[in-house]
Design a protein around this motif. Structure first.
Motif, PDB file in Angstrom:
ATOM      1  N   GLY A   1       0.799  -1.219   0.000  1.00  0.00           N
ATOM      2  CA  GLY A   1       0.000   0.000   0.000  1.00  0.00           C
ATOM      3  C   GLY A   1       0.833   1.271   0.000  1.00  0.00           C
ATOM      4  N   ARG A   2       1.942   1.282  -0.738  1.00  0.00           N
ATOM      5  CA  ARG A   2       2.853   2.434  -0.739  1.00  0.00           C
ATOM      6  C   ARG A   2       2.309   3.551  -1.621  1.00  0.00           C
ATOM      7  NH1 ARG A   2       8.529  -0.249  -2.263  1.00  0.00           N
ATOM      8  NH2 ARG A   2       9.310   1.881  -2.021  1.00  0.00           N
TER       9      ARG A   2
ATOM     10  N   VAL B   1      -7.949   7.449  -9.303  1.00  0.00           N
ATOM     11  CA  VAL B   1      -6.744   6.801  -8.790  1.00  0.00           C
ATOM     12  C   VAL B   1      -7.163   5.499  -8.125  1.00  0.00           C
ATOM     13  CG1 VAL B   1      -4.797   6.932  -7.199  1.00  0.00           C
ATOM     14  CG2 VAL B   1      -5.541   8.986  -8.433  1.00  0.00           C
ATOM     15  N   GLN B   2      -6.506   4.406  -8.493  1.00  0.00           N
ATOM     16  CA  GLN B   2      -6.759   3.111  -7.887  1.00  0.00           C
ATOM     17  C   GLN B   2      -5.480   2.576  -7.277  1.00  0.00           C
ATOM     18  OE1 GLN B   2      -8.320   0.651 -11.056  1.00  0.00           O
ATOM     19  NE2 GLN B   2     -10.394   1.499 -10.878  1.00  0.00           N
TER      20      GLN B   2
ATOM     21  N   LEU C   1      -4.673   2.444   5.040  1.00  0.00           N
ATOM     22  CA  LEU C   1      -5.274   2.755   3.751  1.00  0.00           C
ATOM     23  C   LEU C   1      -6.525   3.621   3.862  1.00  0.00           C
ATOM     24  CD1 LEU C   1      -4.918  -0.674   1.903  1.00  0.00           C
ATOM     25  CD2 LEU C   1      -3.322   1.250   1.967  1.00  0.00           C
ATOM     26  N   GLN C   2      -7.122   3.712   5.049  1.00  0.00           N
ATOM     27  CA  GLN C   2      -8.370   4.457   5.181  1.00  0.00           C
ATOM     28  C   GLN C   2      -8.224   5.929   4.796  1.00  0.00           C
ATOM     29  OE1 GLN C   2     -11.363   3.010   5.729  1.00  0.00           O
ATOM     30  NE2 GLN C   2     -12.153   5.040   5.156  1.00  0.00           N
TER      31      GLN C   2
ATOM     32  N   ALA D   1      -9.735  10.097   0.871  1.00  0.00           N
ATOM     33  CA  ALA D   1      -9.307  11.101  -0.105  1.00  0.00           C
ATOM     34  C   ALA D   1      -9.850  10.820  -1.502  1.00  0.00           C
ATOM     35  CB  ALA D   1      -7.786  11.174  -0.149  1.00  0.00           C
ATOM     36  N   GLY D   2     -10.533   9.681  -1.668  1.00  0.00           N
ATOM     37  CA  GLY D   2     -11.134   9.368  -2.960  1.00  0.00           C
ATOM     38  C   GLY D   2     -10.449   8.278  -3.746  1.00  0.00           C
ATOM     39  N   VAL D   3      -9.396   7.676  -3.194  1.00  0.00           N
ATOM     40  CA  VAL D   3      -8.698   6.589  -3.879  1.00  0.00           C
ATOM     41  C   VAL D   3      -9.522   5.309  -3.769  1.00  0.00           C
ATOM     42  CG1 VAL D   3      -6.612   5.173  -3.940  1.00  0.00           C
ATOM     43  CG2 VAL D   3      -6.450   7.622  -3.432  1.00  0.00           C
ATOM     44  N   GLU D   4      -9.680   4.612  -4.874  1.00  0.00           N
ATOM     45  CA  GLU D   4     -10.336   3.312  -4.853  1.00  0.00           C
ATOM     46  C   GLU D   4      -9.303   2.255  -4.519  1.00  0.00           C
ATOM     47  OE1 GLU D   4     -12.912   0.203  -7.663  1.00  0.00           O
ATOM     48  OE2 GLU D   4     -12.128   2.081  -8.519  1.00  0.00           O
TER      49      GLU D   4
END
Length: 385
Positions: free
Chosen positions: A236-237, A253-254, A264-265, A270-273
């Motif tokens: 998850g970098r 962004v995925q 990761l939350q 922030a809108g990342v899938e």
């Protein structure tokens, strides 16, 4: 029902007009996906009456675009139509193209190739033949299959066409031993990369590249497509303050990460899938990324590194096309970074075979593009184009 007329032999004129239709079709690149690129030329007595191409997804297909360009008062009865792909026979975002063909009452329809899309797959050809119209298939077929190779791969395999891109020095390095890589290539090459991004559905990088280079991965200026920016990182970098996350309003962004990746939350907020891997196998994970892209109707995906991600895809035998920028620089060093990591091939004879590469100049750089030769090459046509 009238019997279809005798099959007409291929002529130099057929090849000429089909090549024109292929040229028209190519103008839709980047704007029509996930649909194929298609061109159409309508001819009578060796003279063109009208031509058209599929210009954008959701817009008229090539046959209807050509009909719209027919001069007022001109009848299409008895004409010859040159179409680069079998006319569709189903209703999607637009009506069936076979209806437009049949309404025009042509004498002959020349098609470069059959469309393997399940809702078409020979049905369009059958409808036109059933109306007593001479149908010929296979003129410039190899060129048509090459033009729409990404579409054909997605329809047949469910996965997108994978384009690998990197810039390297004359000694084959994409970064120094310290990881420095900006900038190896010149401005002209970087502008070409932005054009490439602008016609792809996704731009993919590994977590190490996202962390080290802090890229934005968008097309500047924008192209016909807005690519999804994808980061592949089991750990998850991806930093919340990275350029990718901070420009999320410019394109999706995925992040593909392991289920146990921590922290990761904030990215989700922030809108990342975030898409979680369901396997510990590196090859299975990359296959999952490609399957996910295919299920999202992505036709072309561009992979920009780093070496581990590119090497993993190479080992998976998943790369279809290469775009390599070779800069007039040398960095040296045994620890300097090469383009492809992974396991690689043990023997030269096991390495992929490429069709004749295209070589050009981008400023001071050499630009090489190559496509791997299919293990099952397109069926050859019975003439020499």
């Amino acid at each position: 029902m009238p019997a279809p007329p005798p099959h007409s032999p291929t002529s130099e004129e057929d090849i000429r007009w089909m090549r024109r239709a292929l040229h028209l079709a190519e103008q839709g690149q980047g704007a029509v996906e996930p649909n194929p690129m298609v061109g159409c030329v309508i001819v009578r007595d060796g003279q063109p009456i009208a031509e058209g191409f599929h210009q954008r997804f959701g817009g008229p297909h090539a046959e209807r675009d050509a009909v719209a360009n027919v001069p007022a008062g001109v009848s299409l009865a008895g004409t010859t139509w040159y179409v680069t792909l079998e006319p569709c026979c189903h209703t999607g975002k637009t009506p069936p193209c076979t209806e437009a063909v049949l309404a025009a009452r042509p004498a002959r329809v020349v098609v470069a190739m059959r469309d393997p899309f399940p809702k078409v797959d020979g049905g369009g050809l059958q409808q036109i033949r059933a109306a007593g119209i001479d149908v010929q298939v296979g003129v410039c077929q190899e060129q048509a299959e090459d033009l729409n190779a990404p579409y054909l791969k997605r329809v047949r395999s469910g996965r997108p066409w994978v384009i690998a891109k990197w810039a390297m020095t004359l000694d084959g390095r994409i970064a120094t031993a310290t990881g420095n890589s900006q900038w190896i290539s010149g401005e002209a090459s970087r502008a070409e990369v932005h054009r490439l991004r602008g016609r792809c559905d996704a731009v993919i990088v590994g977590g190490g590249t996202a962390e080290a280079d802090n890229p934005t991965l968008n097309a500047r200026p924008p192209g016909p497509r807005t690519p999804t920016r994808i980061v592949v990182s089991a750990s998850g970098r991806l930093a919340v303050d990275s350029n990718l996350v901070q420009t999320i309003d410019q394109g999706p962004v995925q992040l593909f990460a392991s289920a146990d990746a921590a922290g990761l939350q904030p990215l989700v907020d922030a809108g990342v899938e975030v898409i979680q891997f369901d396997s510990d196998s590196p090859s299975d994970r990359l296959a999952m990324v490609l399957d996910h892209c295919g299920a999202a109707n992505m036709t072309n995906v561009l992979v920009e590194g780093g070496g581990d991600l590119l090497g993993g895809l190479f080992d998976l035998d998943a790369i279809d096309e290469y775009h390599v920028f070779i800069a007039p620089r040398i960095v040296g060093g045994a620890a300097a970074v090469s383009p492809l990591g992974g396991q690689g091939r043990n023997k030269i004879s096991d390495s992929p075979v490429f069709a004749t590469p295209q070589v050009s100049r981008c400023g001071d750089d050499v630009y090489v593009t190559a496509r791997r030769v299919s293990e099952s090459p397109p069926k050859s046509v019975s003439f020499n184009p």
